[in-house]
Motif scaffolding. Structure first.
Motif, short mmCIF file in Angstrom:
data_model
loop_
_atom_site.label_atom_id
_atom_site.label_comp_id
_atom_site.label_asym_id
_atom_site.label_seq_id
_atom_site.Cartn_x
_atom_site.Cartn_y
_atom_site.Cartn_z
N TYR A 5 0.81 -1.23 0.00
CA TYR A 5 0.00 0.00 0.00
C TYR A 5 0.84 1.28 0.00
CZ TYR A 5 1.11 -0.53 4.97
OH TYR A 5 1.76 -0.71 6.17
N GLY A 6 2.15 1.16 0.05
CA GLY A 6 3.00 2.35 0.06
C GLY A 6 4.38 2.07 0.60
N VAL A 7 5.17 3.12 0.74
CA VAL A 7 6.53 2.97 1.25
C VAL A 7 6.74 3.88 2.45
CG1 VAL A 7 7.48 2.31 -0.97
CG2 VAL A 7 7.47 4.69 -0.34
N GLU B 63 9.80 8.57 10.48
CA GLU B 63 9.40 7.96 9.22
C GLU B 63 8.03 8.48 8.81
OE1 GLU B 63 9.44 3.74 9.50
OE2 GLU B 63 11.53 3.64 10.20
N GLY B 64 7.87 8.68 7.52
CA GLY B 64 6.58 9.08 6.97
C GLY B 64 6.10 8.05 5.98
N LEU B 65 4.80 8.05 5.72
CA LEU B 65 4.23 7.09 4.77
C LEU B 65 3.90 7.78 3.46
CD1 LEU B 65 3.02 4.37 3.94
CD2 LEU B 65 0.85 5.11 4.97
N LEU B 66 4.50 7.27 2.40
CA LEU B 66 4.15 7.69 1.04
C LEU B 66 3.17 6.65 0.51
CD1 LEU B 66 4.49 9.32 -1.58
CD2 LEU B 66 6.50 7.91 -2.10
N HIS B 67 1.88 6.97 0.59
CA HIS B 67 0.85 6.02 0.16
C HIS B 67 0.91 5.86 -1.35
CE1 HIS B 67 -3.18 4.24 -0.41
NE2 HIS B 67 -3.01 3.81 0.82
#
Length: 514
Positions: A287-289, A298-302
């Motif tokens: 679903y993302g990285v 850390e952040g989510l790149l959907h």
């Protein structure tokens, strides 16, 4: 002559041992085969030991001295049968009988886990270590069977050759002195060195030098981790913080991340929405990285924020661990420790100018990037993606899968058939680059004409045939004898009659009933 022969026999016999079954004898390895070790014990014939009796057969060598037990002086095949393992066990029990009593300490190696405990090798004999006396809490079976340990003899029956061990008592003996000293030194907030003793899904057990503490997975890192093994490894030495301890219950809670400041405290000020930053990909999910934009952050790149394309992308195909990418911060939730990131926001939305760039009826080119059963996805300029439906790939052939016509990575020339910017959809055509041949096909294959065809495929509802290159037709089941149809296979020739030509529907009907 007889006297001389008798003398020779007496001399030969005098050099042989007088052996008895059940005795342990010394011998020399005379030969080694795939199944047996042949041993010379000074008897009139050499003895045989099964190769599986040796723990490390590769270490055996011809001429090596070993001790064996005489099992059978002459078996059904007239062979001297010896046993290495039984000799080892017998020597082991002799040593135990002479020197060891209950309460003594022995060293051995755990061989395997069994119901209710473990089997331990001591002096070549198998002793039993009950699970309740093992003191192996927090260790995997692999860790347990790769080390030697000391044990206390809990119970021993020399007559029945029964030996029960206790590791728990040994651990207690070893640690009792250092434990009291360590408990007296422990303080909350104190930093101590420890060794990772075992790893579980929820944390790691740290040996502080006689007292085990638990470093929970939530106290390992300020950033999210999936498993403790990402941070620590068995045998690793590290500095931890004493968060809390309970001597009465022998519990110590440890922290690793607390040694450093919480990076999330400054996350809102450091990463405001709209900020453009670079980060390293540390985890890839369907679903993302997850992108590390700062130490511990850390952040989510959907996947929906990777590209403006309508088609959902697969992050596992686009990225690899360690990639450095540029992203834009969308939102920061300090309390939940979440940062939402975007790649597509760094670029202008290409769909806003798609209709002007790709006018209907214009020719363009692109690269085939993927497939479905009903079409092929083509990457155009600006990262936009269009689709060629299978029905728009050929005027005459029935396309079962787009890979029959185009391949992944292939550059193709296409015609723009439709652009729907709001739906993020571009429809492309391949066959439209060529004139529709059906007007001339109708003239070439008039109704009633009988021609030779080649079978392409036999199906439940009829037989697909090729009339000529790129022109196919279907002989329905009602237009061919069942017996004849059942015998046909791809490549067979079949004479058919044209019974229908549908120019608008772009179909030719044929019959095998001439």
């Amino acid at each position: 002559m007889n006297a001389e022969k008798s003398l020779m026999e007496e001399l030969y016999a005098s050099t042989l041992k007088d052996i008895k079954e059940g005795e342990v004898s010394k011998g020399v390895i005379a030969a080694i085969t795939a199944k047996e070790v042949i041993v010379d014990i000074g008897f009139k014939s050499e003895g045989f030991v099964a190769i599986e009796e040796f723990r490390n057969p590769a270490e055996l060598a011809i001429g090596q001295s070993i001790e064996v037990l005489i099992e059978n002086i002459e078996d059904d095949h007239g062979r001297l049968i010896l046993s290495f393992s039984k000799a080892e066990r017998l020597k082991g029990w002799q040593k135990l009988s002479d020197d060891i009593n209950e309460g003594d300490i022995l060293e051995g190696k755990v061989m395997r886990a069994v119901k209710g405990g473990y089997i331990v090798d001591v002096f070549g004999i198998e002793a039993f270590l009950p699970m309740s006396l093992s003191a192996f809490k927090g260790l995997s079976n692999h860790d347990i069977t790769t080390h030697n340990y000391k044990f206390v003899v809990a119970k021993m029956n020399k007559q029945r050759r029964n030996l029960i061990l206790s590791r728990r008592e040994m651990v207690q003996k070893e640690r009792e002195e250092v434990r009291e000293k360590l408990w007296a030194e422990l303080k909350k907030g104190q930093k101590r060195r420890g060794t990772v003793k075992g790893i579980t899904d929820f944390g790691a057990f740290i040996d502080l030098g006689g007292v085990d503490g638990l470093l929970h997975i939530t106290d390992m890192s300020w950033s999210r981790i999936n498993h403790p093994s990402e941070i620590v490894a068995v045998g690793q030495k590290l500095e931890v913080l004493i968060l809390d301890f309970d001597q009465a219950n022998s519990k110590v809670s440890l922290g690793l991340k607390q040694i450093t400041s919480n990076p999330w405290d400054e996350s809102v000020a450091k990463f405001p929405p709209g900020a453009r930053i670079k980060g390293k990909i540390v985890n890839i999910m369907p679903y993302g990285v997850f992108v590390e934009i700062d130490k511990g952050i850390e952040g989510l790149l959907h996947s929906s924020e990777i590209t403006w394309q309508k088609k959902m992308v697969n992050p596992q195909e686009m990225f690899k661990l360690g990639d450095i990418i540029e992203v834009q911060v969308i939102n920061v939730d300090k309390d939940a420790k979440r940062i939402s990131l975007s790649m597509k926001q760094l670029e202008e939305n290409p769909w806003s100018s798609a209709a002007a760039k790709f006018t209907v009826g214009a020719q363009t080119k692109g690269i085939v990037r993927g497939f479905t059963d009903y079409g092929a996805f083509v990457e155009l300029d600006n990262g936009l993606e269009g689709m060629i439906h299978v029905s728009d790939m050929s005027w005459t052939k029935k396309i079962n899968h787009p890979q029959e016509v185009v391949q992944k990575g292939q550059e193709v020339q296409v015609l723009v058939l439709a652009v729907e910017a709001e739906a993020r959809k571009i429809t492309l055509g391949l066959k439209q680059l060529q004139a529709n041949p059906w007007a001339t096909i109708a003239d070439k294959f008039p109704v009633g004409a009988v021609i030779d065809s080649v079978v392409i495929m036999n199906s439940n509802f009829g037989v697909f045939v090729k009339l000529e290159e790129d022109i196919e037709a279907l002989v329905y089941s009602s237009e061919i004898d069942k017996t004849q149809a059942a015998a046909l296979k791809a490549g067979d020739k079949l004479q058919v009659k044209i019974i229908k030509v549908d120019i608008e529907g772009m179909k030719i009907g044929v019959s095998a009933r001439l």
